[in-house]
Design a protein around this motif. Structure first.
Motif, PDB file in Angstrom:
ATOM      1  N   GLN A  25     -50.345 -69.272  -2.701  1.00 44.67           N
ATOM      2  CA  GLN A  25     -49.717 -70.595  -2.833  1.00 44.67           C
ATOM      3  C   GLN A  25     -50.768 -71.655  -3.169  1.00 44.67           C
ATOM      4  OE1 GLN A  25     -46.930 -71.684   0.260  1.00 44.67           O
ATOM      5  NE2 GLN A  25     -47.460 -73.841   0.034  1.00 44.67           N
ATOM      6  N   SER A  29     -51.023 -73.967  -6.578  1.00 39.72           N
ATOM      7  CA  SER A  29     -51.072 -75.436  -6.471  1.00 39.72           C
ATOM      8  C   SER A  29     -52.301 -76.007  -7.151  1.00 39.72           C
ATOM      9  CB  SER A  29     -51.038 -75.862  -5.003  1.00 39.72           C
ATOM     10  OG  SER A  29     -49.796 -75.529  -4.430  1.00 39.72           O
ATOM     11  N   LEU A  98     -44.271 -78.840  -7.752  1.00 39.25           N
ATOM     12  CA  LEU A  98     -43.976 -77.417  -7.667  1.00 39.25           C
ATOM     13  C   LEU A  98     -43.087 -77.096  -6.480  1.00 39.25           C
ATOM     14  CD1 LEU A  98     -47.609 -76.059  -8.183  1.00 39.25           C
ATOM     15  CD2 LEU A  98     -45.868 -76.468  -9.930  1.00 39.25           C
ATOM     16  N   SER A  99     -42.222 -76.094  -6.673  1.00 38.46           N
ATOM     17  CA  SER A  99     -41.505 -75.530  -5.541  1.00 38.46           C
ATOM     18  C   SER A  99     -42.451 -74.588  -4.804  1.00 38.46           C
ATOM     19  CB  SER A  99     -40.279 -74.746  -6.031  1.00 38.46           C
ATOM     20  OG  SER A  99     -40.685 -73.549  -6.681  1.00 38.46           O
ATOM     21  N   LEU A 100     -42.019 -74.102  -3.665  1.00 38.89           N
ATOM     22  CA  LEU A 100     -42.785 -73.032  -3.022  1.00 38.89           C
ATOM     23  C   LEU A 100     -42.624 -71.771  -3.862  1.00 38.89           C
ATOM     24  CD1 LEU A 100     -41.890 -73.639   0.710  1.00 38.89           C
ATOM     25  CD2 LEU A 100     -44.063 -74.105  -0.431  1.00 38.89           C
ATOM     26  N   THR A 114     -42.786 -69.719  -9.569  1.00 38.86           N
ATOM     27  CA  THR A 114     -42.805 -71.061  -9.014  1.00 38.86           C
ATOM     28  C   THR A 114     -42.071 -72.003  -9.959  1.00 38.86           C
ATOM     29  OG1 THR A 114     -45.024 -70.561  -8.167  1.00 38.86           O
ATOM     30  CG2 THR A 114     -44.304 -72.869  -8.100  1.00 38.86           C
ATOM     31  N   ASP A 115     -41.002 -72.612  -9.486  1.00 38.50           N
ATOM     32  CA  ASP A 115     -40.310 -73.614 -10.292  1.00 38.50           C
ATOM     33  C   ASP A 115     -41.116 -74.899 -10.307  1.00 38.50           C
ATOM     34  OD1 ASP A 115     -38.128 -71.984 -10.906  1.00 38.50           O
ATOM     35  OD2 ASP A 115     -37.001 -72.617  -9.142  1.00 38.50           O
ATOM     36  N   PHE A 116     -40.948 -75.688 -11.378  1.00 42.41           N
ATOM     37  CA  PHE A 116     -41.671 -76.953 -11.466  1.00 42.41           C
ATOM     38  C   PHE A 116     -40.795 -78.037 -12.081  1.00 42.41           C
ATOM     39  CE2 PHE A 116     -42.495 -75.183 -15.667  1.00 42.41           C
ATOM     40  CZ  PHE A 116     -42.299 -76.282 -16.493  1.00 42.41           C
ATOM     41  N   THR A 135     -38.505 -79.228 -16.909  1.00 40.21           N
ATOM     42  CA  THR A 135     -38.353 -78.321 -15.773  1.00 40.21           C
ATOM     43  C   THR A 135     -38.535 -76.899 -16.268  1.00 40.21           C
ATOM     44  OG1 THR A 135     -35.969 -78.022 -16.051  1.00 40.21           O
ATOM     45  CG2 THR A 135     -36.686 -79.874 -14.690  1.00 40.21           C
ATOM     46  N   ALA A 137     -40.371 -72.774 -14.947  1.00 41.08           N
ATOM     47  CA  ALA A 137     -40.985 -71.907 -13.942  1.00 41.08           C
ATOM     48  C   ALA A 137     -42.275 -71.317 -14.482  1.00 41.08           C
ATOM     49  CB  ALA A 137     -40.040 -70.775 -13.536  1.00 41.08           C
TER      50      ALA A 137
END
Length: 170
Positions: A25, A29, A98-100, A114-116, A135, A137
């Motif tokens: 993660q 990031s 970012l999503s988790l 990971t979606d963004f 948007t 991933a």
């Protein structure tokens, strides 16, 4: 009621899995940190990217008309060099949220999705007075190295993007 004993080996395996997920993660990031820490004319994204990609790390950004190749090539395509403007030269600022990541780990390899949401402010001084929102991933294949987890391959998937005109000031 029967109680189940948990061995120290089982606890160690669970802990290692949690530590691996956290490290993955963090690496994901740091990609966005590299992008977002260097705004406008600052093109020093490789300061972070050298720490997150494997030596042979590659990317596929063809979904945006971008490059397929090394992360160093992507940095040049995005930010340009002393002779060429990069694809992001029309933007003054941007932010990537970012999503988790959804992570699956198999030994010393892993896959993450990971979606963004990314927003970019167009440069009015270059005739592009818009916000551009996108948007999608990131699909990452990662490998454990002596320096920790690194991205071996990243594919960008774009769901949609919208340019939104910024109101002109008088």
């Amino acid at each position: 009621m029967q109680s189940e004993e948990i061995s120290s080996a089982d606890v160690a395996n669970v802990m290692q899995g949690l530590l691996d997920r956290q490290a993955i993660q963090d690496i994901i990031s740091c990609y966005s940190l590299g992008q977002d820490s260097h705004q406008g004319e600052d093109s020093a994204i490789l300061q972070q990217w050298e720490e997150i990609f494997s030596e042979t790390g590659t990317l596929d950004y063809s979904a945006t008309g971008g490059t397929v190749g090394s992360y160093r090539h992507l940095a040049k395509w995005m930010r340009g060099d002393e002779n060429t403007k990069g694809s992001m030269s029309g933007f003054s600022n941007w932010q990537h949220m970012l999503s988790l990541p959804l992570v699956s780990i198999a030994g010393d390899t892993a896959h993450a999705r990971t979606d963004f949401f990314a927003t970019h402010r167009g440069r009015a001084d270059q005739g592009w007075n818009v916000h551009y929102n996108a948007t999608g991933a990131f699909h990452d294949d990662l490998v454990r190295t002596p320096k920790g987890w690194r991205i071996q391959f990243r594919r960008l998937e774009v769901y949609f993007g919208d340019p939104l005109e910024i109101a002109k000031t008088a």
